[in-house]
Design an enzyme around this catalytic site. Sequence first.
Site, PDB file in Angstrom:
ATOM      1  N   TYR A 110      -4.334  -8.420  14.361  1.00 11.82           N
ATOM      2  CA  TYR A 110      -5.535  -8.296  15.187  1.00 11.82           C
ATOM      3  C   TYR A 110      -6.523  -9.452  15.023  1.00 11.82           C
ATOM      4  O   TYR A 110      -7.513  -9.530  15.748  1.00 11.82           O
ATOM      5  CB  TYR A 110      -6.223  -6.944  14.950  1.00 11.82           C
ATOM      6  CG  TYR A 110      -5.588  -5.794  15.708  1.00 11.82           C
ATOM      7  CD1 TYR A 110      -4.450  -5.979  16.494  1.00 11.82           C
ATOM      8  CD2 TYR A 110      -6.127  -4.514  15.657  1.00 11.82           C
ATOM      9  CE1 TYR A 110      -3.864  -4.923  17.187  1.00 11.82           C
ATOM     10  CE2 TYR A 110      -5.554  -3.455  16.360  1.00 11.82           C
ATOM     11  CZ  TYR A 110      -4.425  -3.660  17.120  1.00 11.82           C
ATOM     12  OH  TYR A 110      -3.859  -2.619  17.814  1.00 11.82           O
ATOM     13  N   ILE A 166       0.823  -1.219   0.000  1.00  9.81           N
ATOM     14  CA  ILE A 166       0.000   0.000   0.000  1.00  9.81           C
ATOM     15  C   ILE A 166       0.856   1.268   0.000  1.00  9.81           C
ATOM     16  O   ILE A 166       0.414   2.313  -0.480  1.00  9.81           O
ATOM     17  CB  ILE A 166      -0.981  -0.019   1.194  1.00  9.81           C
ATOM     18  CG1 ILE A 166      -2.137   0.963   0.974  1.00  9.81           C
ATOM     19  CG2 ILE A 166      -0.275   0.246   2.516  1.00  9.81           C
ATOM     20  CD1 ILE A 166      -3.290   0.782   1.958  1.00  9.81           C
ATOM     21  N   ASN A 189      -2.471   1.235  15.632  1.00 12.14           N
ATOM     22  CA  ASN A 189      -2.969   0.868  16.960  1.00 12.14           C
ATOM     23  C   ASN A 189      -3.238   2.166  17.720  1.00 12.14           C
ATOM     24  O   ASN A 189      -2.862   3.248  17.278  1.00 12.14           O
ATOM     25  CB  ASN A 189      -1.999  -0.074  17.687  1.00 12.14           C
ATOM     26  CG  ASN A 189      -0.614   0.514  17.807  1.00 12.14           C
ATOM     27  OD1 ASN A 189      -0.454   1.621  18.328  1.00 12.14           O
ATOM     28  ND2 ASN A 189       0.388  -0.195  17.318  1.00 12.14           N
ATOM     29  N   VAL A 218       1.301  -3.520   8.474  1.00  6.01           N
ATOM     30  CA  VAL A 218       1.180  -2.410   7.527  1.00  6.01           C
ATOM     31  C   VAL A 218       1.556  -1.084   8.194  1.00  6.01           C
ATOM     32  O   VAL A 218       2.100  -0.177   7.546  1.00  6.01           O
ATOM     33  CB  VAL A 218      -0.240  -2.404   6.906  1.00  6.01           C
ATOM     34  CG1 VAL A 218      -1.302  -1.967   7.887  1.00  6.01           C
ATOM     35  CG2 VAL A 218      -0.267  -1.553   5.653  1.00  6.01           C
ATOM     36  N   ASP A 219       1.298  -0.963   9.488  1.00  2.00           N
ATOM     37  CA  ASP A 219       1.651   0.245  10.244  1.00  2.00           C
ATOM     38  C   ASP A 219       3.169   0.487  10.168  1.00  2.00           C
ATOM     39  O   ASP A 219       3.625   1.596   9.848  1.00  2.00           O
ATOM     40  CB  ASP A 219       1.197   0.025  11.700  1.00  2.00           C
ATOM     41  CG  ASP A 219       1.170   1.277  12.539  1.00  2.00           C
ATOM     42  OD1 ASP A 219       1.422   2.372  12.001  1.00  2.00           O
ATOM     43  OD2 ASP A 219       0.897   1.161  13.749  1.00  2.00           O
TER      44      ASP A 219
HETATM   45  P1  ADP Z   1      -4.057  -5.338  12.096  1.00  2.00           P
HETATM   46  O1  ADP Z   1      -3.215  -5.175  13.337  1.00  2.00           O
HETATM   47  O2  ADP Z   1      -5.144  -4.289  11.958  1.00  2.00           O
HETATM   48  O3  ADP Z   1      -4.552  -6.727  11.927  1.00  2.00           O
HETATM   49  P2  ADP Z   1      -1.805  -5.767  10.249  1.00  2.00           P
HETATM   50  O4  ADP Z   1      -0.865  -4.736   9.772  1.00  2.00           O
HETATM   51  O5  ADP Z   1      -1.277  -6.813  11.167  1.00  2.00           O
HETATM   52  O6  ADP Z   1      -3.065  -4.969  10.892  1.00  2.00           O
HETATM   53  O7  ADP Z   1      -2.453  -6.520   9.030  1.00  2.00           O
HETATM   54  C1  ADP Z   1      -3.441  -6.002   8.187  1.00  2.00           C
HETATM   55  C2  ADP Z   1      -3.206  -6.533   6.794  1.00  2.00           C
HETATM   56  O8  ADP Z   1      -2.216  -5.720   6.163  1.00  2.00           O
HETATM   57  C3  ADP Z   1      -2.677  -7.962   6.751  1.00  2.00           C
HETATM   58  O9  ADP Z   1      -3.412  -8.677   5.756  1.00  2.00           O
HETATM   59  C4  ADP Z   1      -1.215  -7.783   6.328  1.00  2.00           C
HETATM   60  O10 ADP Z   1      -0.733  -8.886   5.573  1.00  2.00           O
HETATM   61  C5  ADP Z   1      -1.326  -6.567   5.463  1.00  2.00           C
HETATM   62  N1  ADP Z   1      -0.089  -5.806   5.181  1.00  2.00           N
HETATM   63  C6  ADP Z   1       1.109  -5.830   5.822  1.00  2.00           C
HETATM   64  N2  ADP Z   1       1.979  -4.990   5.219  1.00  2.00           N
HETATM   65  C7  ADP Z   1       1.303  -4.415   4.180  1.00  2.00           C
HETATM   66  C8  ADP Z   1       1.643  -3.470   3.162  1.00  2.00           C
HETATM   67  N3  ADP Z   1       2.869  -2.924   3.081  1.00  2.00           N
HETATM   68  N4  ADP Z   1       0.686  -3.123   2.248  1.00  2.00           N
HETATM   69  C9  ADP Z   1      -0.557  -3.648   2.307  1.00  2.00           C
HETATM   70  N5  ADP Z   1      -0.939  -4.545   3.238  1.00  2.00           N
HETATM   71  C10 ADP Z   1      -0.020  -4.922   4.151  1.00  2.00           C
END
Ligand code: ADP
Length: 168
Positions: free
Chosen positions: A125, A10, A23, A32-33
Amino acid sequence: MRIEIVTGDITTRHVDAIVNAANSSLLGGGGVDGAIHRAAGPELLAACQALREKDYRDGLPVGQAVATPGFRLPARWVIHTVGPNWHAGQRSPHLLRSAFDESLALADRLGAGSVAFPAISAGIYGWDPRVVARTAIDAVHEAETKVVQLVEFVLFTPDMADVFTAAA
Ligand code: ADP
């Protein structure tokens, strides 16, 4: 409103706003954060720290959304929202829906014509990706936005993209 489902990172998307599955602390995390903070640069953490001190001393509540600039990202804004954490007993579908609704409403107020979402709450999560995808698609279909014309769901893996495609 057009919906596109994309497999990828993303942080590379050339859209007006990308949504961060943050969070409550707003101070960065994994998934992703972490990727968004790395790509946006240290200015993003500084902006999040300022938001914490000014408006969210107890953290951003689950289901709410707040925006910062995108700094080094192609996107102009990052919309930080906090999805519910299934593992912590946050199992209300309304909270998950709210994360999508509030992000879309904020994007509209910012004047963002295009917005990219990750699979909020479907990673660390622990929510069922099918529930996340259904909720996300419903939120877009029912959104009363005026400016947002394109919503991209940017999924990190082809499997997650398949789940979103099925829901759409
Ligand atoms: P949450 O804590 O809300 O579950 P996560 O970041 O652990 O958030 O995961 C949410 C989704 O984002 C997961 O499907 C993960 O694989 C995905 N994700 C991780 N990195 C990226 C990225 N760079 N771009 C898009 N999606 C991502």
